[in-house]
Write an enzyme that holds these catalytic residues in place. Structure first.
Site, mmCIF file in Angstrom:
data_model
loop_
_atom_site.group_PDB
_atom_site.id
_atom_site.type_symbol
_atom_site.label_atom_id
_atom_site.label_comp_id
_atom_site.label_asym_id
_atom_site.label_seq_id
_atom_site.Cartn_x
_atom_site.Cartn_y
_atom_site.Cartn_z
ATOM 1 N N ASP A 112 11.852 -2.886 13.938
ATOM 2 C CA ASP A 112 12.041 -1.619 14.617
ATOM 3 C C ASP A 112 12.485 -1.905 16.048
ATOM 4 O O ASP A 112 12.318 -3.020 16.551
ATOM 5 C CB ASP A 112 10.713 -0.837 14.640
ATOM 6 C CG ASP A 112 10.558 0.051 13.411
ATOM 7 O OD1 ASP A 112 11.580 0.549 12.911
ATOM 8 O OD2 ASP A 112 9.406 0.248 12.976
ATOM 9 N N ARG A 157 18.559 10.865 1.266
ATOM 10 C CA ARG A 157 18.094 11.870 2.216
ATOM 11 C C ARG A 157 19.268 12.511 2.942
ATOM 12 O O ARG A 157 20.390 11.993 2.910
ATOM 13 C CB ARG A 157 17.110 11.272 3.212
ATOM 14 C CG ARG A 157 17.638 10.039 3.927
ATOM 15 C CD ARG A 157 16.532 9.459 4.805
ATOM 16 N NE ARG A 157 17.074 8.478 5.734
ATOM 17 C CZ ARG A 157 16.452 8.023 6.817
ATOM 18 N NH1 ARG A 157 15.254 8.469 7.127
ATOM 19 N NH2 ARG A 157 17.015 7.138 7.599
ATOM 20 N N ARG A 171 0.837 -1.190 0.000
ATOM 21 C CA ARG A 171 0.000 0.000 0.000
ATOM 22 C C ARG A 171 0.876 1.246 0.000
ATOM 23 O O ARG A 171 2.019 1.226 0.452
ATOM 24 C CB ARG A 171 -0.945 0.010 1.194
ATOM 25 C CG ARG A 171 -0.331 -0.482 2.504
ATOM 26 C CD ARG A 171 -1.399 -0.785 3.530
ATOM 27 N NE ARG A 171 -2.077 0.419 3.971
ATOM 28 C CZ ARG A 171 -1.636 1.224 4.941
ATOM 29 N NH1 ARG A 171 -0.511 0.942 5.573
ATOM 30 N NH2 ARG A 171 -2.298 2.286 5.307
ATOM 31 N N TYR A 221 13.535 -7.274 9.206
ATOM 32 C CA TYR A 221 13.624 -5.905 9.684
ATOM 33 C C TYR A 221 12.780 -5.775 10.942
ATOM 34 O O TYR A 221 11.607 -6.110 10.957
ATOM 35 C CB TYR A 221 13.150 -4.877 8.638
ATOM 36 C CG TYR A 221 13.299 -3.494 9.222
ATOM 37 C CD1 TYR A 221 14.533 -2.868 9.234
ATOM 38 C CD2 TYR A 221 12.228 -2.876 9.855
ATOM 39 C CE1 TYR A 221 14.712 -1.643 9.848
ATOM 40 C CE2 TYR A 221 12.394 -1.645 10.473
ATOM 41 C CZ TYR A 221 13.644 -1.041 10.460
ATOM 42 O OH TYR A 221 13.810 0.156 11.093
ATOM 43 N N GLU A 278 22.712 10.285 3.126
ATOM 44 C CA GLU A 278 22.505 8.845 3.190
ATOM 45 C C GLU A 278 22.354 8.263 1.779
ATOM 46 O O GLU A 278 21.525 8.719 1.001
ATOM 47 C CB GLU A 278 21.248 8.560 4.016
ATOM 48 C CG GLU A 278 21.037 7.107 4.315
ATOM 49 C CD GLU A 278 19.888 6.868 5.292
ATOM 50 O OE1 GLU A 278 19.841 7.532 6.359
ATOM 51 O OE2 GLU A 278 19.032 6.022 4.981
ATOM 52 N N ARG A 338 -2.838 10.403 3.079
ATOM 53 C CA ARG A 338 -3.677 10.887 4.180
ATOM 54 C C ARG A 338 -4.511 12.057 3.697
ATOM 55 O O ARG A 338 -3.947 13.023 3.195
ATOM 56 C CB ARG A 338 -2.811 11.359 5.335
ATOM 57 C CG ARG A 338 -2.129 10.237 6.042
ATOM 58 C CD ARG A 338 -1.493 10.801 7.302
ATOM 59 N NE ARG A 338 -0.524 9.845 7.815
ATOM 60 C CZ ARG A 338 0.510 10.182 8.562
ATOM 61 N NH1 ARG A 338 0.712 11.450 8.881
ATOM 62 N NH2 ARG A 338 1.336 9.265 9.003
ATOM 63 N N ARG A 348 20.442 -5.037 2.043
ATOM 64 C CA ARG A 348 20.840 -3.718 1.590
ATOM 65 C C ARG A 348 21.568 -3.038 2.743
ATOM 66 O O ARG A 348 21.364 -3.368 3.908
ATOM 67 C CB ARG A 348 19.622 -2.867 1.202
ATOM 68 C CG ARG A 348 19.051 -3.254 -0.151
ATOM 69 C CD ARG A 348 18.005 -2.253 -0.599
ATOM 70 N NE ARG A 348 16.863 -2.197 0.276
ATOM 71 C CZ ARG A 348 16.376 -1.084 0.805
ATOM 72 N NH1 ARG A 348 16.938 0.096 0.587
ATOM 73 N NH2 ARG A 348 15.312 -1.112 1.577
HETATM 74 P P1 FAD Z 1 21.577 -4.967 16.312
HETATM 75 O O1 FAD Z 1 21.309 -3.643 16.867
HETATM 76 O O2 FAD Z 1 22.069 -5.057 14.911
HETATM 77 O O3 FAD Z 1 22.623 -5.688 17.274
HETATM 78 C C1 FAD Z 1 23.314 -6.861 16.896
HETATM 79 C C2 FAD Z 1 24.687 -6.823 17.546
HETATM 80 O O4 FAD Z 1 25.337 -8.080 17.322
HETATM 81 C C3 FAD Z 1 25.601 -5.754 16.957
HETATM 82 O O5 FAD Z 1 26.072 -4.911 17.986
HETATM 83 C C4 FAD Z 1 26.735 -6.561 16.317
HETATM 84 O O6 FAD Z 1 27.997 -5.911 16.407
HETATM 85 C C5 FAD Z 1 26.705 -7.840 17.139
HETATM 86 N N1 FAD Z 1 27.303 -8.966 16.431
HETATM 87 C C6 FAD Z 1 27.036 -9.411 15.180
HETATM 88 N N2 FAD Z 1 27.834 -10.441 14.868
HETATM 89 C C7 FAD Z 1 28.626 -10.680 15.944
HETATM 90 C C8 FAD Z 1 29.663 -11.598 16.233
HETATM 91 N N3 FAD Z 1 30.076 -12.504 15.319
HETATM 92 N N4 FAD Z 1 30.266 -11.559 17.432
HETATM 93 C C9 FAD Z 1 29.893 -10.639 18.357
HETATM 94 N N5 FAD Z 1 28.901 -9.735 18.148
HETATM 95 C C10 FAD Z 1 28.286 -9.739 16.955
HETATM 96 N N6 FAD Z 1 14.267 1.153 14.593
HETATM 97 C C11 FAD Z 1 13.353 2.016 15.068
HETATM 98 O O7 FAD Z 1 12.568 1.665 15.957
HETATM 99 N N7 FAD Z 1 13.297 3.307 14.604
HETATM 100 C C12 FAD Z 1 14.136 3.751 13.638
HETATM 101 O O8 FAD Z 1 14.047 4.916 13.237
HETATM 102 C C13 FAD Z 1 15.100 2.854 13.110
HETATM 103 N N8 FAD Z 1 15.941 3.254 12.150
HETATM 104 C C14 FAD Z 1 16.851 2.378 11.654
HETATM 105 C C15 FAD Z 1 17.735 2.818 10.674
HETATM 106 C C16 FAD Z 1 18.662 1.940 10.148
HETATM 107 C C17 FAD Z 1 19.616 2.425 9.092
HETATM 108 C C18 FAD Z 1 18.703 0.600 10.606
HETATM 109 C C19 FAD Z 1 19.678 -0.381 10.014
HETATM 110 C C20 FAD Z 1 17.846 0.176 11.579
HETATM 111 C C21 FAD Z 1 16.907 1.057 12.119
HETATM 112 N N9 FAD Z 1 16.038 0.659 13.136
HETATM 113 C C22 FAD Z 1 15.126 1.538 13.627
HETATM 114 C C23 FAD Z 1 16.066 -0.724 13.651
HETATM 115 C C24 FAD Z 1 16.968 -0.931 14.868
HETATM 116 O O9 FAD Z 1 18.292 -0.650 14.530
HETATM 117 C C25 FAD Z 1 16.790 -2.383 15.300
HETATM 118 O O10 FAD Z 1 15.511 -2.563 15.806
HETATM 119 C C26 FAD Z 1 17.757 -2.818 16.351
HETATM 120 O O11 FAD Z 1 19.053 -2.600 15.905
HETATM 121 C C27 FAD Z 1 17.549 -4.292 16.607
HETATM 122 O O12 FAD Z 1 18.425 -4.727 17.609
HETATM 123 P P2 FAD Z 1 19.166 -6.111 17.489
HETATM 124 O O13 FAD Z 1 19.746 -6.356 18.810
HETATM 125 O O14 FAD Z 1 18.273 -7.141 16.909
HETATM 126 O O15 FAD Z 1 20.290 -5.908 16.359
#
Ligand code: FAD
Ligand code: NA
Length: 386
Positions: free
Chosen positions: A364, A290, A176, A362, A314, A180, A259
């Protein structure tokens, strides 16, 4: 150091939430390892050296949620400001409010349509492909909001995000394209929204601040020269793994596609570059998607300089080996591989896979936290007992 009760690989919001729950509910002794030099995963931010402005190192992070449990949980570790996210877009030298709303429509068509008139106009324009099943993203976009708005605001922006002409992208990428029919241009419609008042890092560090939680940075799970590596730990210790799923299995079923983004940081001798935190660039001629101006995330901070600012351009592209994986591509081949990896993960002894990398989706921030709280509810007792 003695062997922990639980090893967590990755100090992002998923891993931090599991660690905090394991200590609070089970009195466990937890070790978190992260290969980066800081905690917090992609939500990490730091003060820019030149200006002191808080910069989101891995891209702009806006917190929002309608999940009451998550909102209550995150408020244990930080206060939130009243920040409300808004996005604008530059198209052919003119700035429009996003997401597409009555203000965008009336500015674009130089009109003063009521909501009902605007609805009728868009419905008529969206009828171009009536009766036909859209074969690609381009036709799908036109059939959702009509050619003029689609071509101005969606087509080239999406093309830049995917480095691919929307005519060559599957229609399924978008289900979608909301328009708005009010002037409301708040980006998120969740019940709760805000930014951590003392910054992301204060929040994230506070989650790990407990004598039972040992954080080891610059430590890679696949580095066999450090004691808590996969080959040594596998089957011997309870593990929550939040790194990339394909990497865990040495890519034996192939790589999952992602990506990534590149951020180009620039310092400028003006107090305010663009008057808002995020400006999209909708046209093909502008190579970036952006510009982020982080000072606008915290209008309440009085210590930011009035004559300097920092911006991040970016750029979006396909990730190659060694790049930070950001957004799952989710092609048909990716989904097949994911299902096969999931079977391996389910069979992996004493290891749970979680978070955006560990499950290839993905998420948040509020979703990563919510999913970690569910894992803590449903699986931690068994994992720690195993
Ligand atoms: P991550 O934050 O990726 O943490 C994973 C960790 O594992 C990392 O620190 C990494 O270094 C570690 N790791 C990986 N492999 C290894 C290894 N072999 N050994 C040791 N450590 C390792 N969410 C929102 O709510 N609002 C937003 O506006 C938003 N914007 C975003 C913009 C971008 C560009 C991106 C990429 C994400 C965005 N997000 C946003 C999503 C948010 O980043 C995620 O929800 C969050 O990072 C998820 O946490 P996580 O712990 O699953 O993963
Ligand atoms: Na498992």
């Amino acid at each position: 150091m003695s062997t922990p009760d639980l090893l967590i690989v990755g100090s992002g919001l998923f891993g931090l939430t599991i660690a905090e729950r394991a200590v609070a509910e089970h009195g466990a002794r937890v070790t978190i390892i992260d290969r980066r030099p800081h905690v917090g995963g992609n939500a990490y931010s730091e003060a820019d050296e030149q200006t002191g402005i808080e910069v989101h190192k891995y891209g702009a992070h806006l917190f929002h949620t309608s999940n009451e449990r998550v909102w209550e949980y995150v408020n244990r570790f930080t206060e939130f400001t009243g920040y409300q996210h808004k996005v604008y877009t530059t198209h052919q030298g003119e700035v429009f409010p996003m997401p597409i709303n009555l203000g965008t429509v009336n500015q674009f068509f130089r009109s003063a349509h009521t909501p009902e008139q605007a609805r009728a106009l868009i419905a008529e324009q969206a009828g171009e492909f009536a009766g036909k099943d859209p074969e690609n993203l381009n036709d799908k976009g036109i059939s959702l909001i009509g050619r003029p708005l689609y071509e101005a605001f969606i087509k080239n922006y999406t093309g830049k995000q995917w480095q691919t002409d929307p005519k060559d992208l599957p229609a399924s990428i978008i289900s979608r394209l909301p328009v708005r029919y009010t002037y409301n241009n708040r980006y998120f419609s969740d019940t709760h929204e805000g930014l951590p008042a003392q910054g992301y890092t204060a929040w994230l560090e506070r989650m790990a601040d407990h004598p039972n939680i040992d954080v080891q940075l610059d430590t890679d799970y696949f580095d066999t020269s450090q004691p808590l590596n996969r080959d040594a730990v596998r089957g011997n210790l309870p593990v929550v793994y939040t790194g990339p799923m394909d990497r865990y299995f040495d890519f034996e079923l192939g790589e999952l596609g992602w990506r990534t983004i590149d951020l180009e940081t620039e310092h400028l001798d003006v107090g305010d570059f663009q008057g808002t935190s995020v400006m999209n660039y909708a046209d093909a001629e502008t190579p970036f998607t952006r510009i982020i101006e982080p000072r606008h995330f915290h209008p309440e901070r009085t210590h930011y300089p009035s004559d300097r600012t920092v911006i991040q351009r970016e750029y979006s592209r396909f990730a190659e080996s060694g790049d930070e994986p950001y957004y799952p591509i989710n092609s048909g081949r990716d989904r097949e591989r994911l299902l096969a990896y999931r079977r391996l993960a389910d069979a992996e002894p004493r290891t749970l896979f979680g978070g955006r990398l560990g499950t290839y989706q993905y998420l948040d921030m509020h979703m990563a936290i919510g999913s970690a709280l569910s894992m803590a509810d449903n699986k931690l007792t068994d994992l720690l007992r195993a």
